[in-house]
Design a protein around this motif. Structure first.
Motif, PDB file in Angstrom:
ATOM      1  N   LEU A   1       2.804   1.294 -13.000  1.00  0.00           N
ATOM      2  CA  LEU A   1       1.563   1.492 -12.239  1.00  0.00           C
ATOM      3  C   LEU A   1       0.638   0.279 -12.270  1.00  0.00           C
ATOM      4  N   MET A   2       0.438  -0.309 -13.462  1.00  0.00           N
ATOM      5  CA  MET A   2      -0.531  -1.400 -13.546  1.00  0.00           C
ATOM      6  C   MET A   2      -0.047  -2.641 -12.813  1.00  0.00           C
TER       7      MET A   2
ATOM      8  N   THR B   1      -1.158  -5.192  -5.615  1.00  0.00           N
ATOM      9  CA  THR B   1      -1.796  -4.660  -4.409  1.00  0.00           C
ATOM     10  C   THR B   1      -3.244  -5.127  -4.337  1.00  0.00           C
ATOM     11  N   TYR B   2      -3.921  -5.063  -5.483  1.00  0.00           N
ATOM     12  CA  TYR B   2      -5.321  -5.514  -5.547  1.00  0.00           C
ATOM     13  C   TYR B   2      -5.426  -6.983  -5.137  1.00  0.00           C
TER      14      TYR B   2
ATOM     15  N   TYR C   1      -5.092  -7.605  -1.344  1.00  0.00           N
ATOM     16  CA  TYR C   1      -6.251  -7.161  -0.559  1.00  0.00           C
ATOM     17  C   TYR C   1      -7.474  -8.035  -0.815  1.00  0.00           C
ATOM     18  N   LYS C   2      -7.556  -8.575  -2.052  1.00  0.00           N
ATOM     19  CA  LYS C   2      -8.679  -9.489  -2.354  1.00  0.00           C
ATOM     20  C   LYS C   2      -8.506 -10.772  -1.540  1.00  0.00           C
TER      21      LYS C   2
ATOM     22  N   TYR D   1       5.418   5.781 -14.353  1.00  0.00           N
ATOM     23  CA  TYR D   1       3.988   5.461 -14.589  1.00  0.00           C
ATOM     24  C   TYR D   1       3.867   4.081 -15.252  1.00  0.00           C
ATOM     25  N   GLU D   2       4.934   3.619 -15.961  1.00  0.00           N
ATOM     26  CA  GLU D   2       4.889   2.306 -16.630  1.00  0.00           C
ATOM     27  C   GLU D   2       4.694   1.181 -15.614  1.00  0.00           C
TER      28      GLU D   2
ATOM     29  N   LEU E   1       2.472   1.668  -3.475  1.00  0.00           N
ATOM     30  CA  LEU E   1       1.509   2.227  -4.443  1.00  0.00           C
ATOM     31  C   LEU E   1       1.291   3.715  -4.149  1.00  0.00           C
ATOM     32  N   HIS E   2       1.221   4.043  -2.876  1.00  0.00           N
ATOM     33  CA  HIS E   2       1.031   5.437  -2.434  1.00  0.00           C
ATOM     34  C   HIS E   2       2.204   6.299  -2.931  1.00  0.00           C
TER      35      HIS E   2
ATOM     36  N   LYS F   1       0.853  -1.206   0.000  1.00  0.00           N
ATOM     37  CA  LYS F   1       0.000   0.000   0.000  1.00  0.00           C
ATOM     38  C   LYS F   1       0.880   1.243   0.000  1.00  0.00           C
TER      39      LYS F   1
ATOM     40  N   ALA G   1       2.079   6.665  -6.757  1.00  0.00           N
ATOM     41  CA  ALA G   1       1.041   7.634  -7.169  1.00  0.00           C
ATOM     42  C   ALA G   1       1.540   9.055  -6.936  1.00  0.00           C
TER      43      ALA G   1
ATOM     44  N   ALA H   1      -0.353  -1.895  -9.031  1.00  0.00           N
ATOM     45  CA  ALA H   1      -1.779  -1.859  -8.657  1.00  0.00           C
ATOM     46  C   ALA H   1      -2.352  -3.274  -8.636  1.00  0.00           C
ATOM     47  N   ALA H   2      -1.990  -4.091  -9.637  1.00  0.00           N
ATOM     48  CA  ALA H   2      -2.529  -5.462  -9.704  1.00  0.00           C
ATOM     49  C   ALA H   2      -2.054  -6.291  -8.514  1.00  0.00           C
TER      50      ALA H   2
END
Lengths: 65, 65
Positions: free
Chosen positions: B38-39, B45-46, B49-50, B35-36, B24-25, B21, B28, B42-43
């Motif tokens: 980022l995905m 991190t997602y 958490y899932k 920025y390359e 990612l923070h 987290k 951002a 994010a994935a």
């Protein structure tokens, strides 16, 4: 598109990107709250920065040609 | 998996999620730099958490059965 148009487009996208960057920053900070939104917000943020990158390259080319 | 095992797994994943987290923070906050990435960030991190969400539901079910 003229150099002037391109500069205006970049300026507009830059402010939008700045807002999206804050939204992603706040979402990351608030995790696990709203973790389901993470991929959508990240994808939208990624797309706008990719587009900005492309337009900035285009501007550089036009300015040096 | 015993309730104890599940609690330990959740505890371990929670600390890992906390680190992701922050990553990612920071990403951002630093945009457009990197920025390359980022995905991917994010994935990852997602996903964690899932998984945490799933394990917490499982723990609740085991604790109340």
């Amino acid at each position: 598109m003229t150099i002037e148009d391109l500069r205006n487009t970049i300026k507009r996208l830059n402010s939008k990107a700045g807002q999206m960057k804050m939204d992603l920053h706040d979402l990351a900070e608030g995790l696990p709250t709203d973790y389901e939104k993470l991929m959508t917000v990240a994808a939208e943020t990624y797309e706008i920065y990719k587009e900005l990158d492309r337009l900035k390259q285009q501007l550089k080319t036009m300015e040096t040609s």
